[in-house]
Design a protein around this motif. Structure first.
Motif, PDB file in Angstrom:
ATOM      1  N   HIS A 104       0.821  -1.200   0.000  1.00 30.96           N
ATOM      2  CA  HIS A 104       0.000   0.000   0.000  1.00 30.96           C
ATOM      3  C   HIS A 104       0.863   1.262   0.000  1.00 30.96           C
ATOM      4  O   HIS A 104       0.345   2.344   0.183  1.00 30.96           O
ATOM      5  CB  HIS A 104      -0.907   0.035   1.226  1.00 30.96           C
ATOM      6  N   LEU A 105       2.187   1.139  -0.149  1.00 27.53           N
ATOM      7  CA  LEU A 105       3.068   2.284   0.030  1.00 27.53           C
ATOM      8  C   LEU A 105       3.864   2.565  -1.237  1.00 27.53           C
ATOM      9  O   LEU A 105       4.879   1.939  -1.486  1.00 27.53           O
ATOM     10  CB  LEU A 105       4.032   2.018   1.195  1.00 27.53           C
ATOM     11  N   PRO A 106       3.452   3.515  -2.059  1.00 28.51           N
ATOM     12  CA  PRO A 106       4.249   3.878  -3.228  1.00 28.51           C
ATOM     13  C   PRO A 106       5.598   4.439  -2.794  1.00 28.51           C
ATOM     14  O   PRO A 106       5.659   5.274  -1.891  1.00 28.51           O
ATOM     15  CB  PRO A 106       3.397   4.956  -3.917  1.00 28.51           C
ATOM     16  N   GLN A 107       6.658   3.993  -3.440  1.00 17.81           N
ATOM     17  CA  GLN A 107       7.997   4.391  -3.032  1.00 17.81           C
ATOM     18  C   GLN A 107       8.599   5.473  -3.926  1.00 17.81           C
ATOM     19  O   GLN A 107       9.562   6.109  -3.549  1.00 17.81           O
ATOM     20  CB  GLN A 107       8.925   3.154  -3.060  1.00 17.81           C
ATOM     21  N   GLY A 108       8.054   5.690  -5.113  1.00 19.36           N
ATOM     22  CA  GLY A 108       8.697   6.568  -6.074  1.00 19.36           C
ATOM     23  C   GLY A 108       8.432   8.033  -5.826  1.00 19.36           C
ATOM     24  O   GLY A 108       7.624   8.416  -4.981  1.00 19.36           O
ATOM     25  N   PRO A 109       9.122   8.908  -6.587  1.00 24.85           N
ATOM     26  CA  PRO A 109       8.881  10.345  -6.493  1.00 24.85           C
ATOM     27  C   PRO A 109       7.455  10.688  -6.896  1.00 24.85           C
ATOM     28  O   PRO A 109       6.885  10.074  -7.795  1.00 24.85           O
ATOM     29  CB  PRO A 109       9.902  10.938  -7.471  1.00 24.85           C
ATOM     30  N   ILE A 110       6.874  11.671  -6.234  1.00 28.98           N
ATOM     31  CA  ILE A 110       5.469  12.014  -6.416  1.00 28.98           C
ATOM     32  C   ILE A 110       5.301  13.106  -7.464  1.00 28.98           C
ATOM     33  O   ILE A 110       5.985  14.123  -7.431  1.00 28.98           O
ATOM     34  CB  ILE A 110       4.856  12.457  -5.081  1.00 28.98           C
ATOM     35  N   VAL A 111       4.351  12.876  -8.386  1.00 30.14           N
ATOM     36  CA  VAL A 111       3.956  13.867  -9.381  1.00 30.14           C
ATOM     37  C   VAL A 111       2.484  14.188  -9.140  1.00 30.14           C
ATOM     38  O   VAL A 111       1.642  13.289  -9.130  1.00 30.14           O
ATOM     39  CB  VAL A 111       4.159  13.342 -10.815  1.00 30.14           C
ATOM     40  N   ILE A 112       2.185  15.471  -8.931  1.00 30.47           N
ATOM     41  CA  ILE A 112       0.818  15.912  -8.669  1.00 30.47           C
ATOM     42  C   ILE A 112       0.113  16.221  -9.988  1.00 30.47           C
ATOM     43  O   ILE A 112       0.695  16.813 -10.893  1.00 30.47           O
ATOM     44  CB  ILE A 112       0.816  17.178  -7.783  1.00 30.47           C
ATOM     45  N   PHE A 113      -1.168  15.827 -10.082  1.00 28.23           N
ATOM     46  CA  PHE A 113      -1.978  16.137 -11.263  1.00 28.23           C
ATOM     47  C   PHE A 113      -3.320  16.688 -10.803  1.00 28.23           C
ATOM     48  O   PHE A 113      -3.940  16.146  -9.886  1.00 28.23           O
ATOM     49  CB  PHE A 113      -2.203  14.897 -12.123  1.00 28.23           C
ATOM     50  N   GLN A 142     -14.551  18.711 -16.518  1.00 30.16           N
ATOM     51  CA  GLN A 142     -14.841  18.739 -17.954  1.00 30.16           C
ATOM     52  C   GLN A 142     -13.544  19.005 -18.707  1.00 30.16           C
ATOM     53  O   GLN A 142     -13.042  20.135 -18.708  1.00 30.16           O
ATOM     54  CB  GLN A 142     -15.888  19.813 -18.274  1.00 30.16           C
ATOM     55  N   TRP A 143     -13.018  17.956 -19.314  1.00 33.04           N
ATOM     56  CA  TRP A 143     -11.750  18.069 -20.044  1.00 33.04           C
ATOM     57  C   TRP A 143     -11.688  16.917 -21.045  1.00 33.04           C
ATOM     58  O   TRP A 143     -11.870  15.758 -20.671  1.00 33.04           O
ATOM     59  CB  TRP A 143     -10.561  18.004 -19.094  1.00 33.04           C
ATOM     60  N   GLU A 144     -11.445  17.221 -22.306  1.00 37.10           N
ATOM     61  CA  GLU A 144     -11.447  16.187 -23.346  1.00 37.10           C
ATOM     62  C   GLU A 144     -10.117  16.072 -24.088  1.00 37.10           C
ATOM     63  O   GLU A 144      -9.870  15.062 -24.745  1.00 37.10           O
ATOM     64  CB  GLU A 144     -12.563  16.473 -24.362  1.00 37.10           C
ATOM     65  N   ASN A 145      -9.266  17.073 -24.027  1.00 35.17           N
ATOM     66  CA  ASN A 145      -8.028  17.080 -24.809  1.00 35.17           C
ATOM     67  C   ASN A 145      -6.976  16.212 -24.105  1.00 35.17           C
ATOM     68  O   ASN A 145      -6.119  16.704 -23.367  1.00 35.17           O
ATOM     69  CB  ASN A 145      -7.527  18.517 -24.965  1.00 35.17           C
ATOM     70  N   TRP A 146      -7.073  14.897 -24.331  1.00 35.05           N
ATOM     71  CA  TRP A 146      -6.254  13.958 -23.575  1.00 35.05           C
ATOM     72  C   TRP A 146      -4.846  13.768 -24.121  1.00 35.05           C
ATOM     73  O   TRP A 146      -3.910  13.498 -23.364  1.00 35.05           O
ATOM     74  CB  TRP A 146      -6.949  12.599 -23.516  1.00 35.05           C
ATOM     75  N   GLN A 147      -4.664  13.895 -25.434  1.00 36.96           N
ATOM     76  CA  GLN A 147      -3.376  13.542 -26.032  1.00 36.96           C
ATOM     77  C   GLN A 147      -2.205  14.369 -25.498  1.00 36.96           C
ATOM     78  O   GLN A 147      -1.160  13.802 -25.130  1.00 36.96           O
ATOM     79  CB  GLN A 147      -3.454  13.667 -27.555  1.00 36.96           C
ATOM     80  N   PRO A 148      -2.319  15.721 -25.402  1.00 30.89           N
ATOM     81  CA  PRO A 148      -1.182  16.477 -24.840  1.00 30.89           C
ATOM     82  C   PRO A 148      -0.866  16.089 -23.403  1.00 30.89           C
ATOM     83  O   PRO A 148       0.298  16.079 -23.002  1.00 30.89           O
ATOM     84  CB  PRO A 148      -1.663  17.939 -24.936  1.00 30.89           C
ATOM     85  N   VAL A 149      -1.904  15.758 -22.645  1.00 35.17           N
ATOM     86  CA  VAL A 149      -1.689  15.356 -21.247  1.00 35.17           C
ATOM     87  C   VAL A 149      -0.928  14.039 -21.201  1.00 35.17           C
ATOM     88  O   VAL A 149       0.042  13.890 -20.450  1.00 35.17           O
ATOM     89  CB  VAL A 149      -3.044  15.242 -20.525  1.00 35.17           C
ATOM     90  N   TRP A 150      -1.356  13.074 -21.993  1.00 30.94           N
ATOM     91  CA  TRP A 150      -0.661  11.785 -22.029  1.00 30.94           C
ATOM     92  C   TRP A 150       0.781  11.955 -22.506  1.00 30.94           C
ATOM     93  O   TRP A 150       1.695  11.323 -21.955  1.00 30.94           O
ATOM     94  CB  TRP A 150      -1.409  10.808 -22.944  1.00 30.94           C
ATOM     95  N   ASP A 151       0.988  12.788 -23.515  1.00 29.46           N
ATOM     96  CA  ASP A 151       2.350  12.999 -24.027  1.00 29.46           C
ATOM     97  C   ASP A 151       3.256  13.565 -22.946  1.00 29.46           C
ATOM     98  O   ASP A 151       4.403  13.127 -22.786  1.00 29.46           O
ATOM     99  CB  ASP A 151       2.323  13.943 -25.231  1.00 29.46           C
ATOM    100  N   ARG A 152       2.735  14.552 -22.204  1.00 34.26           N
ATOM    101  CA  ARG A 152       3.570  15.141 -21.162  1.00 34.26           C
ATOM    102  C   ARG A 152       3.810  14.161 -20.014  1.00 34.26           C
ATOM    103  O   ARG A 152       4.920  14.091 -19.461  1.00 34.26           O
ATOM    104  CB  ARG A 152       2.937  16.433 -20.654  1.00 34.26           C
ATOM    105  N   LEU A 153       2.802  13.368 -19.645  1.00 37.55           N
ATOM    106  CA  LEU A 153       3.006  12.354 -18.616  1.00 37.55           C
ATOM    107  C   LEU A 153       4.024  11.311 -19.070  1.00 37.55           C
ATOM    108  O   LEU A 153       4.828  10.831 -18.257  1.00 37.55           O
ATOM    109  CB  LEU A 153       1.675  11.689 -18.269  1.00 37.55           C
ATOM    110  N   ASP A 154       4.008  10.961 -20.352  1.00 30.04           N
ATOM    111  CA  ASP A 154       5.017  10.041 -20.883  1.00 30.04           C
ATOM    112  C   ASP A 154       6.418  10.618 -20.713  1.00 30.04           C
ATOM    113  O   ASP A 154       7.362   9.905 -20.345  1.00 30.04           O
ATOM    114  CB  ASP A 154       4.754   9.762 -22.365  1.00 30.04           C
ATOM    115  N   GLN A 155       6.554  11.914 -20.978  1.00 32.87           N
ATOM    116  CA  GLN A 155       7.862  12.561 -20.845  1.00 32.87           C
ATOM    117  C   GLN A 155       8.323  12.582 -19.385  1.00 32.87           C
ATOM    118  O   GLN A 155       9.505  12.352 -19.089  1.00 32.87           O
ATOM    119  CB  GLN A 155       7.786  13.979 -21.399  1.00 32.87           C
ATOM    120  N   ILE A 156       7.389  12.854 -18.486  1.00 40.05           N
ATOM    121  CA  ILE A 156       7.742  12.865 -17.067  1.00 40.05           C
ATOM    122  C   ILE A 156       8.163  11.468 -16.607  1.00 40.05           C
ATOM    123  O   ILE A 156       9.153  11.305 -15.895  1.00 40.05           O
ATOM    124  CB  ILE A 156       6.557  13.388 -16.221  1.00 40.05           C
ATOM    125  N   LYS A 157       7.405  10.447 -17.040  1.00 41.22           N
ATOM    126  CA  LYS A 157       7.741   9.076 -16.642  1.00 41.22           C
ATOM    127  C   LYS A 157       9.087   8.636 -17.211  1.00 41.22           C
ATOM    128  O   LYS A 157       9.809   7.851 -16.592  1.00 41.22           O
ATOM    129  CB  LYS A 157       6.648   8.108 -17.099  1.00 41.22           C
TER     130      LYS A 157
END
Length: 340
Positions: free
Chosen positions: A198-207, A212-227
C-alpha cells in the motif's frame, strides 16, 4: 471479447510459440499454478488437499464474464448500461477480497496474541499451527480473488475506455502491476510503513484538472515525458471520476505503465476542504506537477506549488501547454482559474 483466429502450424518449432500464447499470464500462473499442499477453505474446516482452478481457465472465464456483458449489450438499447454492470462485476471481486483480508487480519492478530504468551503444551502448538495455516490459506484465497479482480478491471478498461476504480477504499494487489490507492490508506501507511503493497515508493507527481476536459493527447504525451525521467514515479490526482483526473487515471492504468495512482479525493465538509486538500498535496513534497486549466482550486494549487518551487506543467483548455515564461507573468494564475 475479441478472439483471435487460431494461427496455423507450418513447422514443428511453431508449437512452442502457440503454446506460449495459449497459457495464462505470469500473474495467474503465480497465484493459481502453485497452490499450498494443504489449505483450509472455511473457518473450522480440517486442513485438506484442495485444488485451485486451472490458471488458464481462471483467466479466460474471469475476462469472459466482463466481455460477455459488452458483447450482449453492444448495438442494443441497453448499450449505455454495459459499463455500469461490468463495473459492478469487477467491484464484486474487490468486495470479496476485502472480506477475506479482514478475516486474514483478524486471525493474524490472534496469532500475535498467541505468540506473546507462549505455552509448551501440545494444545497450544496445535492451535498455533492451525491458525497459521488458516491465515496462509486466506492470504492465498485473497491473492487469487485480487488477481481475477485486476484482470477483470483491465478487461473493463479495454472495453469501456476508462480505468476501473473502487467506490471506496483501496485497490492494491501483490500480483498486479498498477495500483489505485485511496488517500486515507496512503497517508496512514506512509507514516506507519506497515504494509509495503500500500506504500508507493517513487517520487510524487501531482496532477489536477477540471471535471470537464477532453483534450487527452497532450496530457498523455507530457506524462510520458515525465515518466521517462522518473520511471518509478507515483501519480497523485485530485480523485475526480471524470474529466482531467480520469484521463490521468487512464494513462496510469495502461498495460505496462506500472504507475501507482493515488486518488486524493475530498474528505470532510465545509468550504475550506478543497483548499486544505491542495495544501496537503504540496506537503507530500512532489517533484513535479501537471495542472489543467479549471477553477480557482487549480489556481490556488498552482500558487502553493510555485511557492514550494515545484516545477509545473500547465495546459489551457483546448490549447497547447502554457509556456513556462507565461506562467511567471502577471495574470497567469488567473488564466488557470477560468471556468471549466
Amino acid at each position: 471479447m475479441i478472439r483471435k483466429r487460431p494461427a496455423s502450424v507450418e513447422r514443428f518449432t511453431d508449437l512452442k510459440t502457440l503454446y506460449a500464447e495459449a497459457i495464462a499470464t505470469p500473474e495467474f500462473q503465480t497465484v493459481f499454478g502453485d497452490p499450498m499442499p494443504l489449505s483450509i477453505i472455511e473457518p473450522g474446516d480440517e486442513p485438506g488437499e484442495h485444488d485451485m482452478p486451472e490458471p488458464i481457465a481462471a483467466q479466460a472465464e474471469c475476462g469472459g464474464i466482463v466481455a460477455a456483458i459488452f458483447d450482449l449489450f453492444t448495438g442494443t438499447r441497453l448499450e449505455p448500461f454495459a459499463p455500469e454492470i461490468a463495473w459492478g462485476i469487477v467491484n464484486s471481486f474487490h468486495f470479496a477480497a476485502g472480506k477475506i483480508e479482514r478475516r486474514e487480519d483478524a486471525i493474524a492478530q490472534e496469532l500475535g496474541d498467541l505468540a506473546r504468551r507462549p505455552d509448551l503444551s501440545e494444545v497450544y502448538s496445535n492451535e498455533l499451527e492451525e491458525k497459521q495455516l488458516a491465515c496462509r490459506s486466506l492470504a492465498e484465497q485473497r491473492d487469487a480473488i485480487e488477481c481475477m479482480r485486476d484482470y477483470a478491471a483491465e478487461m473493463y478498461r479495454a472495453l469501456s475506455g476508462w480505468p476501473w476504480s473502487p467506490a471506496k477504499g483501496s485497490r492494491a494487489s501483490s500480483v498486479s502491476i498498477a495500483s489505485q490507492i485511496a488517500v486515507q490508506d496512503f497517508l496512514r501507511e506512509r507514516q506507519l510503513v506497515a504494509r509495503e503493497r500500500h506504500l508507493p515508493q517513487g517520487p510524487i507527481v501531482i496532477f489536477s484538472g477540471p471535471a470537464q476536459w477532453e483534450n487527452w493527447q497532450p496530457v498523455w504525451d507530457r506524462l510520458d515525458q515525465i515518466k521517462a525521467r522518473l520511471p518509478h514515479m507515483t501519480l497523485v490526482t485530485t480523485g475526480q471520476r471524470k474529466g482531467a483526473d480520469a484521463i490521468a487515471a487512464a494513462w496510469a492504468a495502461r498495460p505496462g505503465n506500472g504507475v501507482p495512482l493515488v486518488a486524493y479525493g475530498l474528505y470532510g465538509a465545509g468550504k475550506k476542504v478543497a483548499f486544505n486538500r491542495n495544501r496537503k498535496l504540496v506537503e507530500l513534497k512532489p517533484v513535479e506537477a501537471l495542472l489543467c486549466e479549471g477553477s480557482g482550486l487549480q489556481a490556488n494549487l498552482y500558487q502553493l506549488l510555485r511557492k514550494a518551487s515545484v516545477p509545473i506543467h500547465a495546459f489551457r483548455k483546448g490549447e497547447a501547454e502554457i509556456p513556462a515564461g507565461a506562467l511567471r507573468r502577471p495574470g497567469a494564475v488567473q488564466s488557470l482559474a477560468c471556468a471549466a
